[in-house]
Motif scaffolding. Structure first.
Motif, PDB file in Angstrom:
ATOM      1  N   SER A  27       0.822  -1.209   0.000  1.00  0.00           N
ATOM      2  CA  SER A  27       0.000   0.000   0.000  1.00  0.00           C
ATOM      3  C   SER A  27       0.853   1.256   0.000  1.00  0.00           C
ATOM      4  CB  SER A  27      -0.924   0.018   1.225  1.00  0.00           C
ATOM      5  OG  SER A  27      -0.171   0.128   2.416  1.00  0.00           O
ATOM      6  N   LEU A  28       0.222   2.391  -0.352  1.00  0.00           N
ATOM      7  CA  LEU A  28       0.837   3.698  -0.187  1.00  0.00           C
ATOM      8  C   LEU A  28      -0.251   4.738   0.006  1.00  0.00           C
ATOM      9  CD1 LEU A  28       2.085   5.379  -3.435  1.00  0.00           C
ATOM     10  CD2 LEU A  28       1.014   3.155  -3.538  1.00  0.00           C
ATOM     11  N   TYR A  80       2.743   9.590   4.574  1.00  0.00           N
ATOM     12  CA  TYR A  80       2.438   9.890   3.168  1.00  0.00           C
ATOM     13  C   TYR A  80       3.678   9.652   2.312  1.00  0.00           C
ATOM     14  CZ  TYR A  80      -1.995  12.202   4.324  1.00  0.00           C
ATOM     15  OH  TYR A  80      -3.273  12.477   4.747  1.00  0.00           O
ATOM     16  N   GLU A  81       3.445   9.261   1.069  1.00  0.00           N
ATOM     17  CA  GLU A  81       4.560   9.057   0.150  1.00  0.00           C
ATOM     18  C   GLU A  81       4.640  10.157  -0.898  1.00  0.00           C
ATOM     19  OE1 GLU A  81       6.249   5.560  -0.306  1.00  0.00           O
ATOM     20  OE2 GLU A  81       4.754   4.284   0.624  1.00  0.00           O
ATOM     21  N   ALA A  82       3.562  10.937  -1.055  1.00  0.00           N
ATOM     22  CA  ALA A  82       3.589  12.066  -1.994  1.00  0.00           C
ATOM     23  C   ALA A  82       2.332  12.895  -1.802  1.00  0.00           C
ATOM     24  CB  ALA A  82       3.677  11.590  -3.440  1.00  0.00           C
ATOM     25  N   GLY A  83       2.403  14.148  -2.237  1.00  0.00           N
ATOM     26  CA  GLY A  83       1.240  15.028  -2.226  1.00  0.00           C
ATOM     27  C   GLY A  83       1.311  15.987  -3.385  1.00  0.00           C
ATOM     28  N   THR A  84       0.175  16.574  -3.725  1.00  0.00           N
ATOM     29  CA  THR A  84       0.159  17.644  -4.717  1.00  0.00           C
ATOM     30  C   THR A  84      -0.530  18.857  -4.125  1.00  0.00           C
ATOM     31  OG1 THR A  84      -0.171  18.140  -7.059  1.00  0.00           O
ATOM     32  CG2 THR A  84      -2.028  17.140  -5.910  1.00  0.00           C
ATOM     33  N   LEU A  85      -0.607  19.929  -4.889  1.00  0.00           N
ATOM     34  CA  LEU A  85      -1.128  21.204  -4.407  1.00  0.00           C
ATOM     35  C   LEU A  85      -2.557  21.412  -4.878  1.00  0.00           C
ATOM     36  CD1 LEU A  85       1.955  23.379  -5.371  1.00  0.00           C
ATOM     37  CD2 LEU A  85       1.488  22.345  -3.146  1.00  0.00           C
ATOM     38  N   ALA A 125       7.364  19.166   5.485  1.00  0.00           N
ATOM     39  CA  ALA A 125       6.836  17.837   5.132  1.00  0.00           C
ATOM     40  C   ALA A 125       7.967  16.843   4.930  1.00  0.00           C
ATOM     41  CB  ALA A 125       5.983  17.936   3.865  1.00  0.00           C
ATOM     42  N   ASN A 126       7.767  15.637   5.401  1.00  0.00           N
ATOM     43  CA  ASN A 126       8.784  14.602   5.195  1.00  0.00           C
ATOM     44  C   ASN A 126       8.438  13.692   4.022  1.00  0.00           C
ATOM     45  OD1 ASN A 126       6.779  12.980   6.264  1.00  0.00           O
ATOM     46  ND2 ASN A 126       7.809  12.647   8.231  1.00  0.00           N
ATOM     47  N   TYR A 127       7.698  14.224   3.075  1.00  0.00           N
ATOM     48  CA  TYR A 127       7.362  13.525   1.833  1.00  0.00           C
ATOM     49  C   TYR A 127       7.351  14.578   0.727  1.00  0.00           C
ATOM     50  CZ  TYR A 127       2.904  15.491   3.303  1.00  0.00           C
ATOM     51  OH  TYR A 127       1.931  16.355   3.737  1.00  0.00           O
ATOM     52  N   PRO A 128       7.521  14.200  -0.531  1.00  0.00           N
ATOM     53  CA  PRO A 128       7.645  15.195  -1.611  1.00  0.00           C
ATOM     54  C   PRO A 128       6.300  15.712  -2.108  1.00  0.00           C
ATOM     55  CG  PRO A 128       7.914  12.992  -2.496  1.00  0.00           C
ATOM     56  CD  PRO A 128       7.794  12.827  -1.008  1.00  0.00           C
ATOM     57  N   TYR A 129       6.309  16.940  -2.618  1.00  0.00           N
ATOM     58  CA  TYR A 129       5.167  17.509  -3.327  1.00  0.00           C
ATOM     59  C   TYR A 129       5.498  17.590  -4.807  1.00  0.00           C
ATOM     60  CZ  TYR A 129       2.414  18.467   0.757  1.00  0.00           C
ATOM     61  OH  TYR A 129       1.630  18.312   1.880  1.00  0.00           O
ATOM     62  N   VAL A 130       4.507  17.253  -5.625  1.00  0.00           N
ATOM     63  CA  VAL A 130       4.704  17.257  -7.072  1.00  0.00           C
ATOM     64  C   VAL A 130       3.623  18.107  -7.733  1.00  0.00           C
ATOM     65  CG1 VAL A 130       5.855  15.021  -7.152  1.00  0.00           C
ATOM     66  CG2 VAL A 130       3.365  15.098  -7.302  1.00  0.00           C
TER      67      VAL A 130
END
Length: 661
Positions: A87-88, A128-133, A152-157
């Motif tokens: 899962s993610l 979380y493994e990623a987020g967007t805006l 945040a300790n996960y990336p935003y794309v």
């Protein structure tokens, strides 16, 4: 930002998922249970449109609320993860603004070096493994947003937000964020063997942020069409060796046909070759599930697909967790999707018209934001003045309303003061304001309801939900009329003599129902709406707005007026005809909320009684039905400009009323 989400009965799966957190009972997803030796189950979980709702708490009402809160959504994440072999977790944007905690952090607390915003602290707990805006990430400016995201300790794309002019090739744009990230997983197949899996996650924001937040973005940023950006970046992701591509689309679902720079482009994004699954948001709806998407070409609201591809929209404020489950099969050295399911799993359901929580709070998420929660409570409880009469919005869509009236009064007061020594000092000042809390998808308690007496900051935030800034435009009397014609799209067309016809257009958002104070007028519901939701004149000869008067005389179509409003509307938000940034003559540094607070301070005690400047044109023998909160029953006698009768119970806990025309 409207129909209710409706009841969400507990299914066997959601019941087991909710119980799992406390009982340890786990039910594997069928894909995990039956995966063959070359197959693997991947579960992708989505949060979207959290809007700073960490706690299950309504700061405007100053009371707990079981329909919201990331701490509630979070409580089922571990159990839902346990139902899957692999899962993610991802977030689809609009997490930074939307309740008083967001405003407290931005306007009172600020973000000092090393600070971590409470919403980010809460999200960091969850893995979380990623987020967007989303579009609301930009409401407090780019500098503030960047300080928050740094925690945040996960990336935003985000693949369609650029730092400057658009390049001829989207892949050459200078982007604010990486367009995509690659999550490398070691997945376990049905035999227990492990294999590498590369998951590409690409993100998109509505291009309309350049209108909605022009004051923060003009000269600093630009946006590209979502589908155009996707078509450019997906092949690059494939070249990067990803096995599957997940789109985080902070954009809703609209099947009206593709167009450039669509706000709600997720359906056509799903049609981009190479994208395997789409996570949507922005519309504050639930997909798969409700009637909102019935009949849309290319949309299957039962199976949860857009153009045949799995998709989900996980509600808002933490009301649901979006789930896409993929059954993957290894094909040589790569993977392909052979089956899927989608689900928006709720955190509550309705029983006998009452909200019943399906889950409990997750303690570590609450702890992460506890200090800021307490500070926000102190902030919203601070008195700023008094009101001599109640402020409520239960009838704001059918009669001149005290909650809208006080906003207009404050805007007029402010703009007159700001323009008194300018070239516009001799122009009459009108004021446009709309009801923000008017039920709909927000539910039966989503109304302004402030008793007479002290007004606290929480009440002002309740009157005006968004951190918009005041702006003023100069337009003609004819344009004032067309502004009101656009607003009148709130109503369905009624045949004279109709009995109990539905009054309100469910597709028309209440925040676009502008009342303009300083003029008087009637709305003729026997005529069709002149404009559609995009501001196109679909019935150009229609005149719903009748007897439009200024100072007791028919308005002069050529006369110029100053109209006070906000940056959203003045910048073109809502597609009102001829209302755009080129009409703006004053852009205030102050938010509408701050102006209301200052107005109340100045007045000490306000009189919010509606002045009855608009009503409906009589249609003898005609009645119409609308729904509002049941607390409205005690206020029928307060409404003087129209005749309203109790018509019994409506759906999902709402009360039904009859408008006698």
């Amino acid at each position: 930002m409207s129909a209710s989400l409706g009841p969400h009965p507990i299914t066997r799966r959601s019941l087991l998922g909710g119980l799992a957190a406390t009982s340890g009972l786990i039910m594997l997803h069928p894909f995990a249970a039956r995966a063959a030796n070359n197959q693997a189950h991947l579960r992708i979980m989505e949060t979207t449109d959290i809007h700073v709702h960490v706690f299950p708490y309504d700061y405007y009402g100053d009371k707990p609320n079981d329909t919201m809160g990331l701490a509630r959504t979070a409580s089922i994440i571990d159990a839902i993860r346990a139902e899957a072999t692999n899962s993610l977790l991802v977030d689809n944007g609009d997490f930074l603004q939307g309740n008083p905690m967001g405003d407290f952090m931005a306007y009172q607390h600020g973000m000092k070096e090393g600070d971590v915003h409470p919403i980010i602290k809460a999200m960091n707990v969850l893995g979380y493994e990623a987020g967007t805006l989303g579009n609301h990430e930009f409401n407090y400016g780019l500098d503030y947003m960047n300080k928050v995201l740094a925690g945040a300790n996960y990336p935003y794309v985000c693949a369609n937000l650029t730092k400057g002019q658009l390049a001829s090739d989207p892949t050459k744009d200078e982007l604010f964020f990486k367009p995509y990230t690659i999550v490398e997983k070691v997945v376990t197949d049905g035999s227990g063997a492990t294999s590498p899996l590369k998951i590409g996650i690409v993100g998109f924001v509505p291009p309309q942020i350049m209108v909605w937040d022009i004051k923060n973005l003009e000269g600093k940023a630009q946006t590209r069409d979502i589908v155009e950006a996707a078509k450019a970046w997906v092949p690059v992701m494939k070249e990067d060796g990803v096995d599957i591509i997940i789109a985080l689309s902070h954009s809703g679902i609209d099947s009206g046909g593709p167009s450039d720079r669509m706000e709600n482009a997720s359906l056509y994004l799903a049609g981009v070759e190479g994208i395997d699954a789409v996570f949507t948001g922005h519309q504050h709806l639930v997909f798969p599930g409700p009637k909102s998407f019935d009949g849309m070409e290319g949309v299957d609201p039962v199976k949860g697909t857009l153009l045949g591809k799995p998709a989900v929209m996980g509600g808002f404020w933490g009301s649901h967790l979006g789930l896409i489950d993929l059954l993957l099969e290894k094909d040589g050295s790569s993977w392909k999707i052979v089956d899927f399911t989608t689900e928006a799993r709720p955190i509550y359901h309705r029983e006998d018209k009452k909200v019943v929580a399906d889950v409990v709070d997750r303690a570590d998420v609450l702890s992460a934001a506890e200090a800021e929660h307490q500070a926000t409570l102190a902030y919203v409880r601070t008195p700023v003045g008094k009101t001599s009469a109640p402020l409520y919005s239960y009838f704001a869509l059918v009669a001149d309303d005290p909650s809208v009236q006080i906003v207009s009064n404050a805007q007029t007061w402010y703009i007159k003061e700001m323009l008194k020594d300018t070239a516009y000092k001799d122009l009459a000042v009108l004021s446009a304001a709309a009801p923000f809390k008017a039920g709909g998808r927000g539910g039966v308690d989503y109304y302004t309801d402030v008793p007479a007496g002290d007004i606290a900051i929480k009440n002002v935030a309740d009157l005006y939900l968004y951190p918009n800034t005041v702006q003023a435009v100069v337009i003609t009397g004819e344009q004032v009329k067309n502004w009101l014609e656009m607003s009148a799209g709130m109503f369905n067309t009624l045949e004279a003599g109709a009995k109990d016809a539905p009054l309100l257009n469910a597709d028309f958002p209440s925040y676009n129902f502008d009342i303009i104070d300083g003029v008087t007028y009637e709305i003729d519901l026997s005529q069709p709406a002149k404009y559609d939701g995009d501001g196109k004149a679909v019935n150009p000869g229609s005149n719903r707005i009748q007897n439009l008067m200024f100072e007791g005389k028919q308005i002069d179509p050529a006369r110029k007026f100053v109209v006070a409003s906000n940056n959203y509307r003045a910048g073109g938000g809502g597609s009102f005809p001829e209302i755009a940034a080129d009409k703006v003559v004053f852009a205030a540094p102050d938010t509408n909320r701050d102006v209301i607070v200052r107005y109340i301070h100045e007045q000490k005690t306000i009189n919010p009684s509606a002045d009855g400047n608009w009503t409906f044109k009589p249609l003898p023998g005609t009645t119409a039905i609308f729904e509002t909160g049941p607390k409205a029953r005690g206020l029928i006698g307060e409404v003087k400009s129209v005749k309203i009768e109790d018509a019994g119970d409506g759906a999902d806990g709402f009360a039904k009323f009859r408008l006698v025309l």
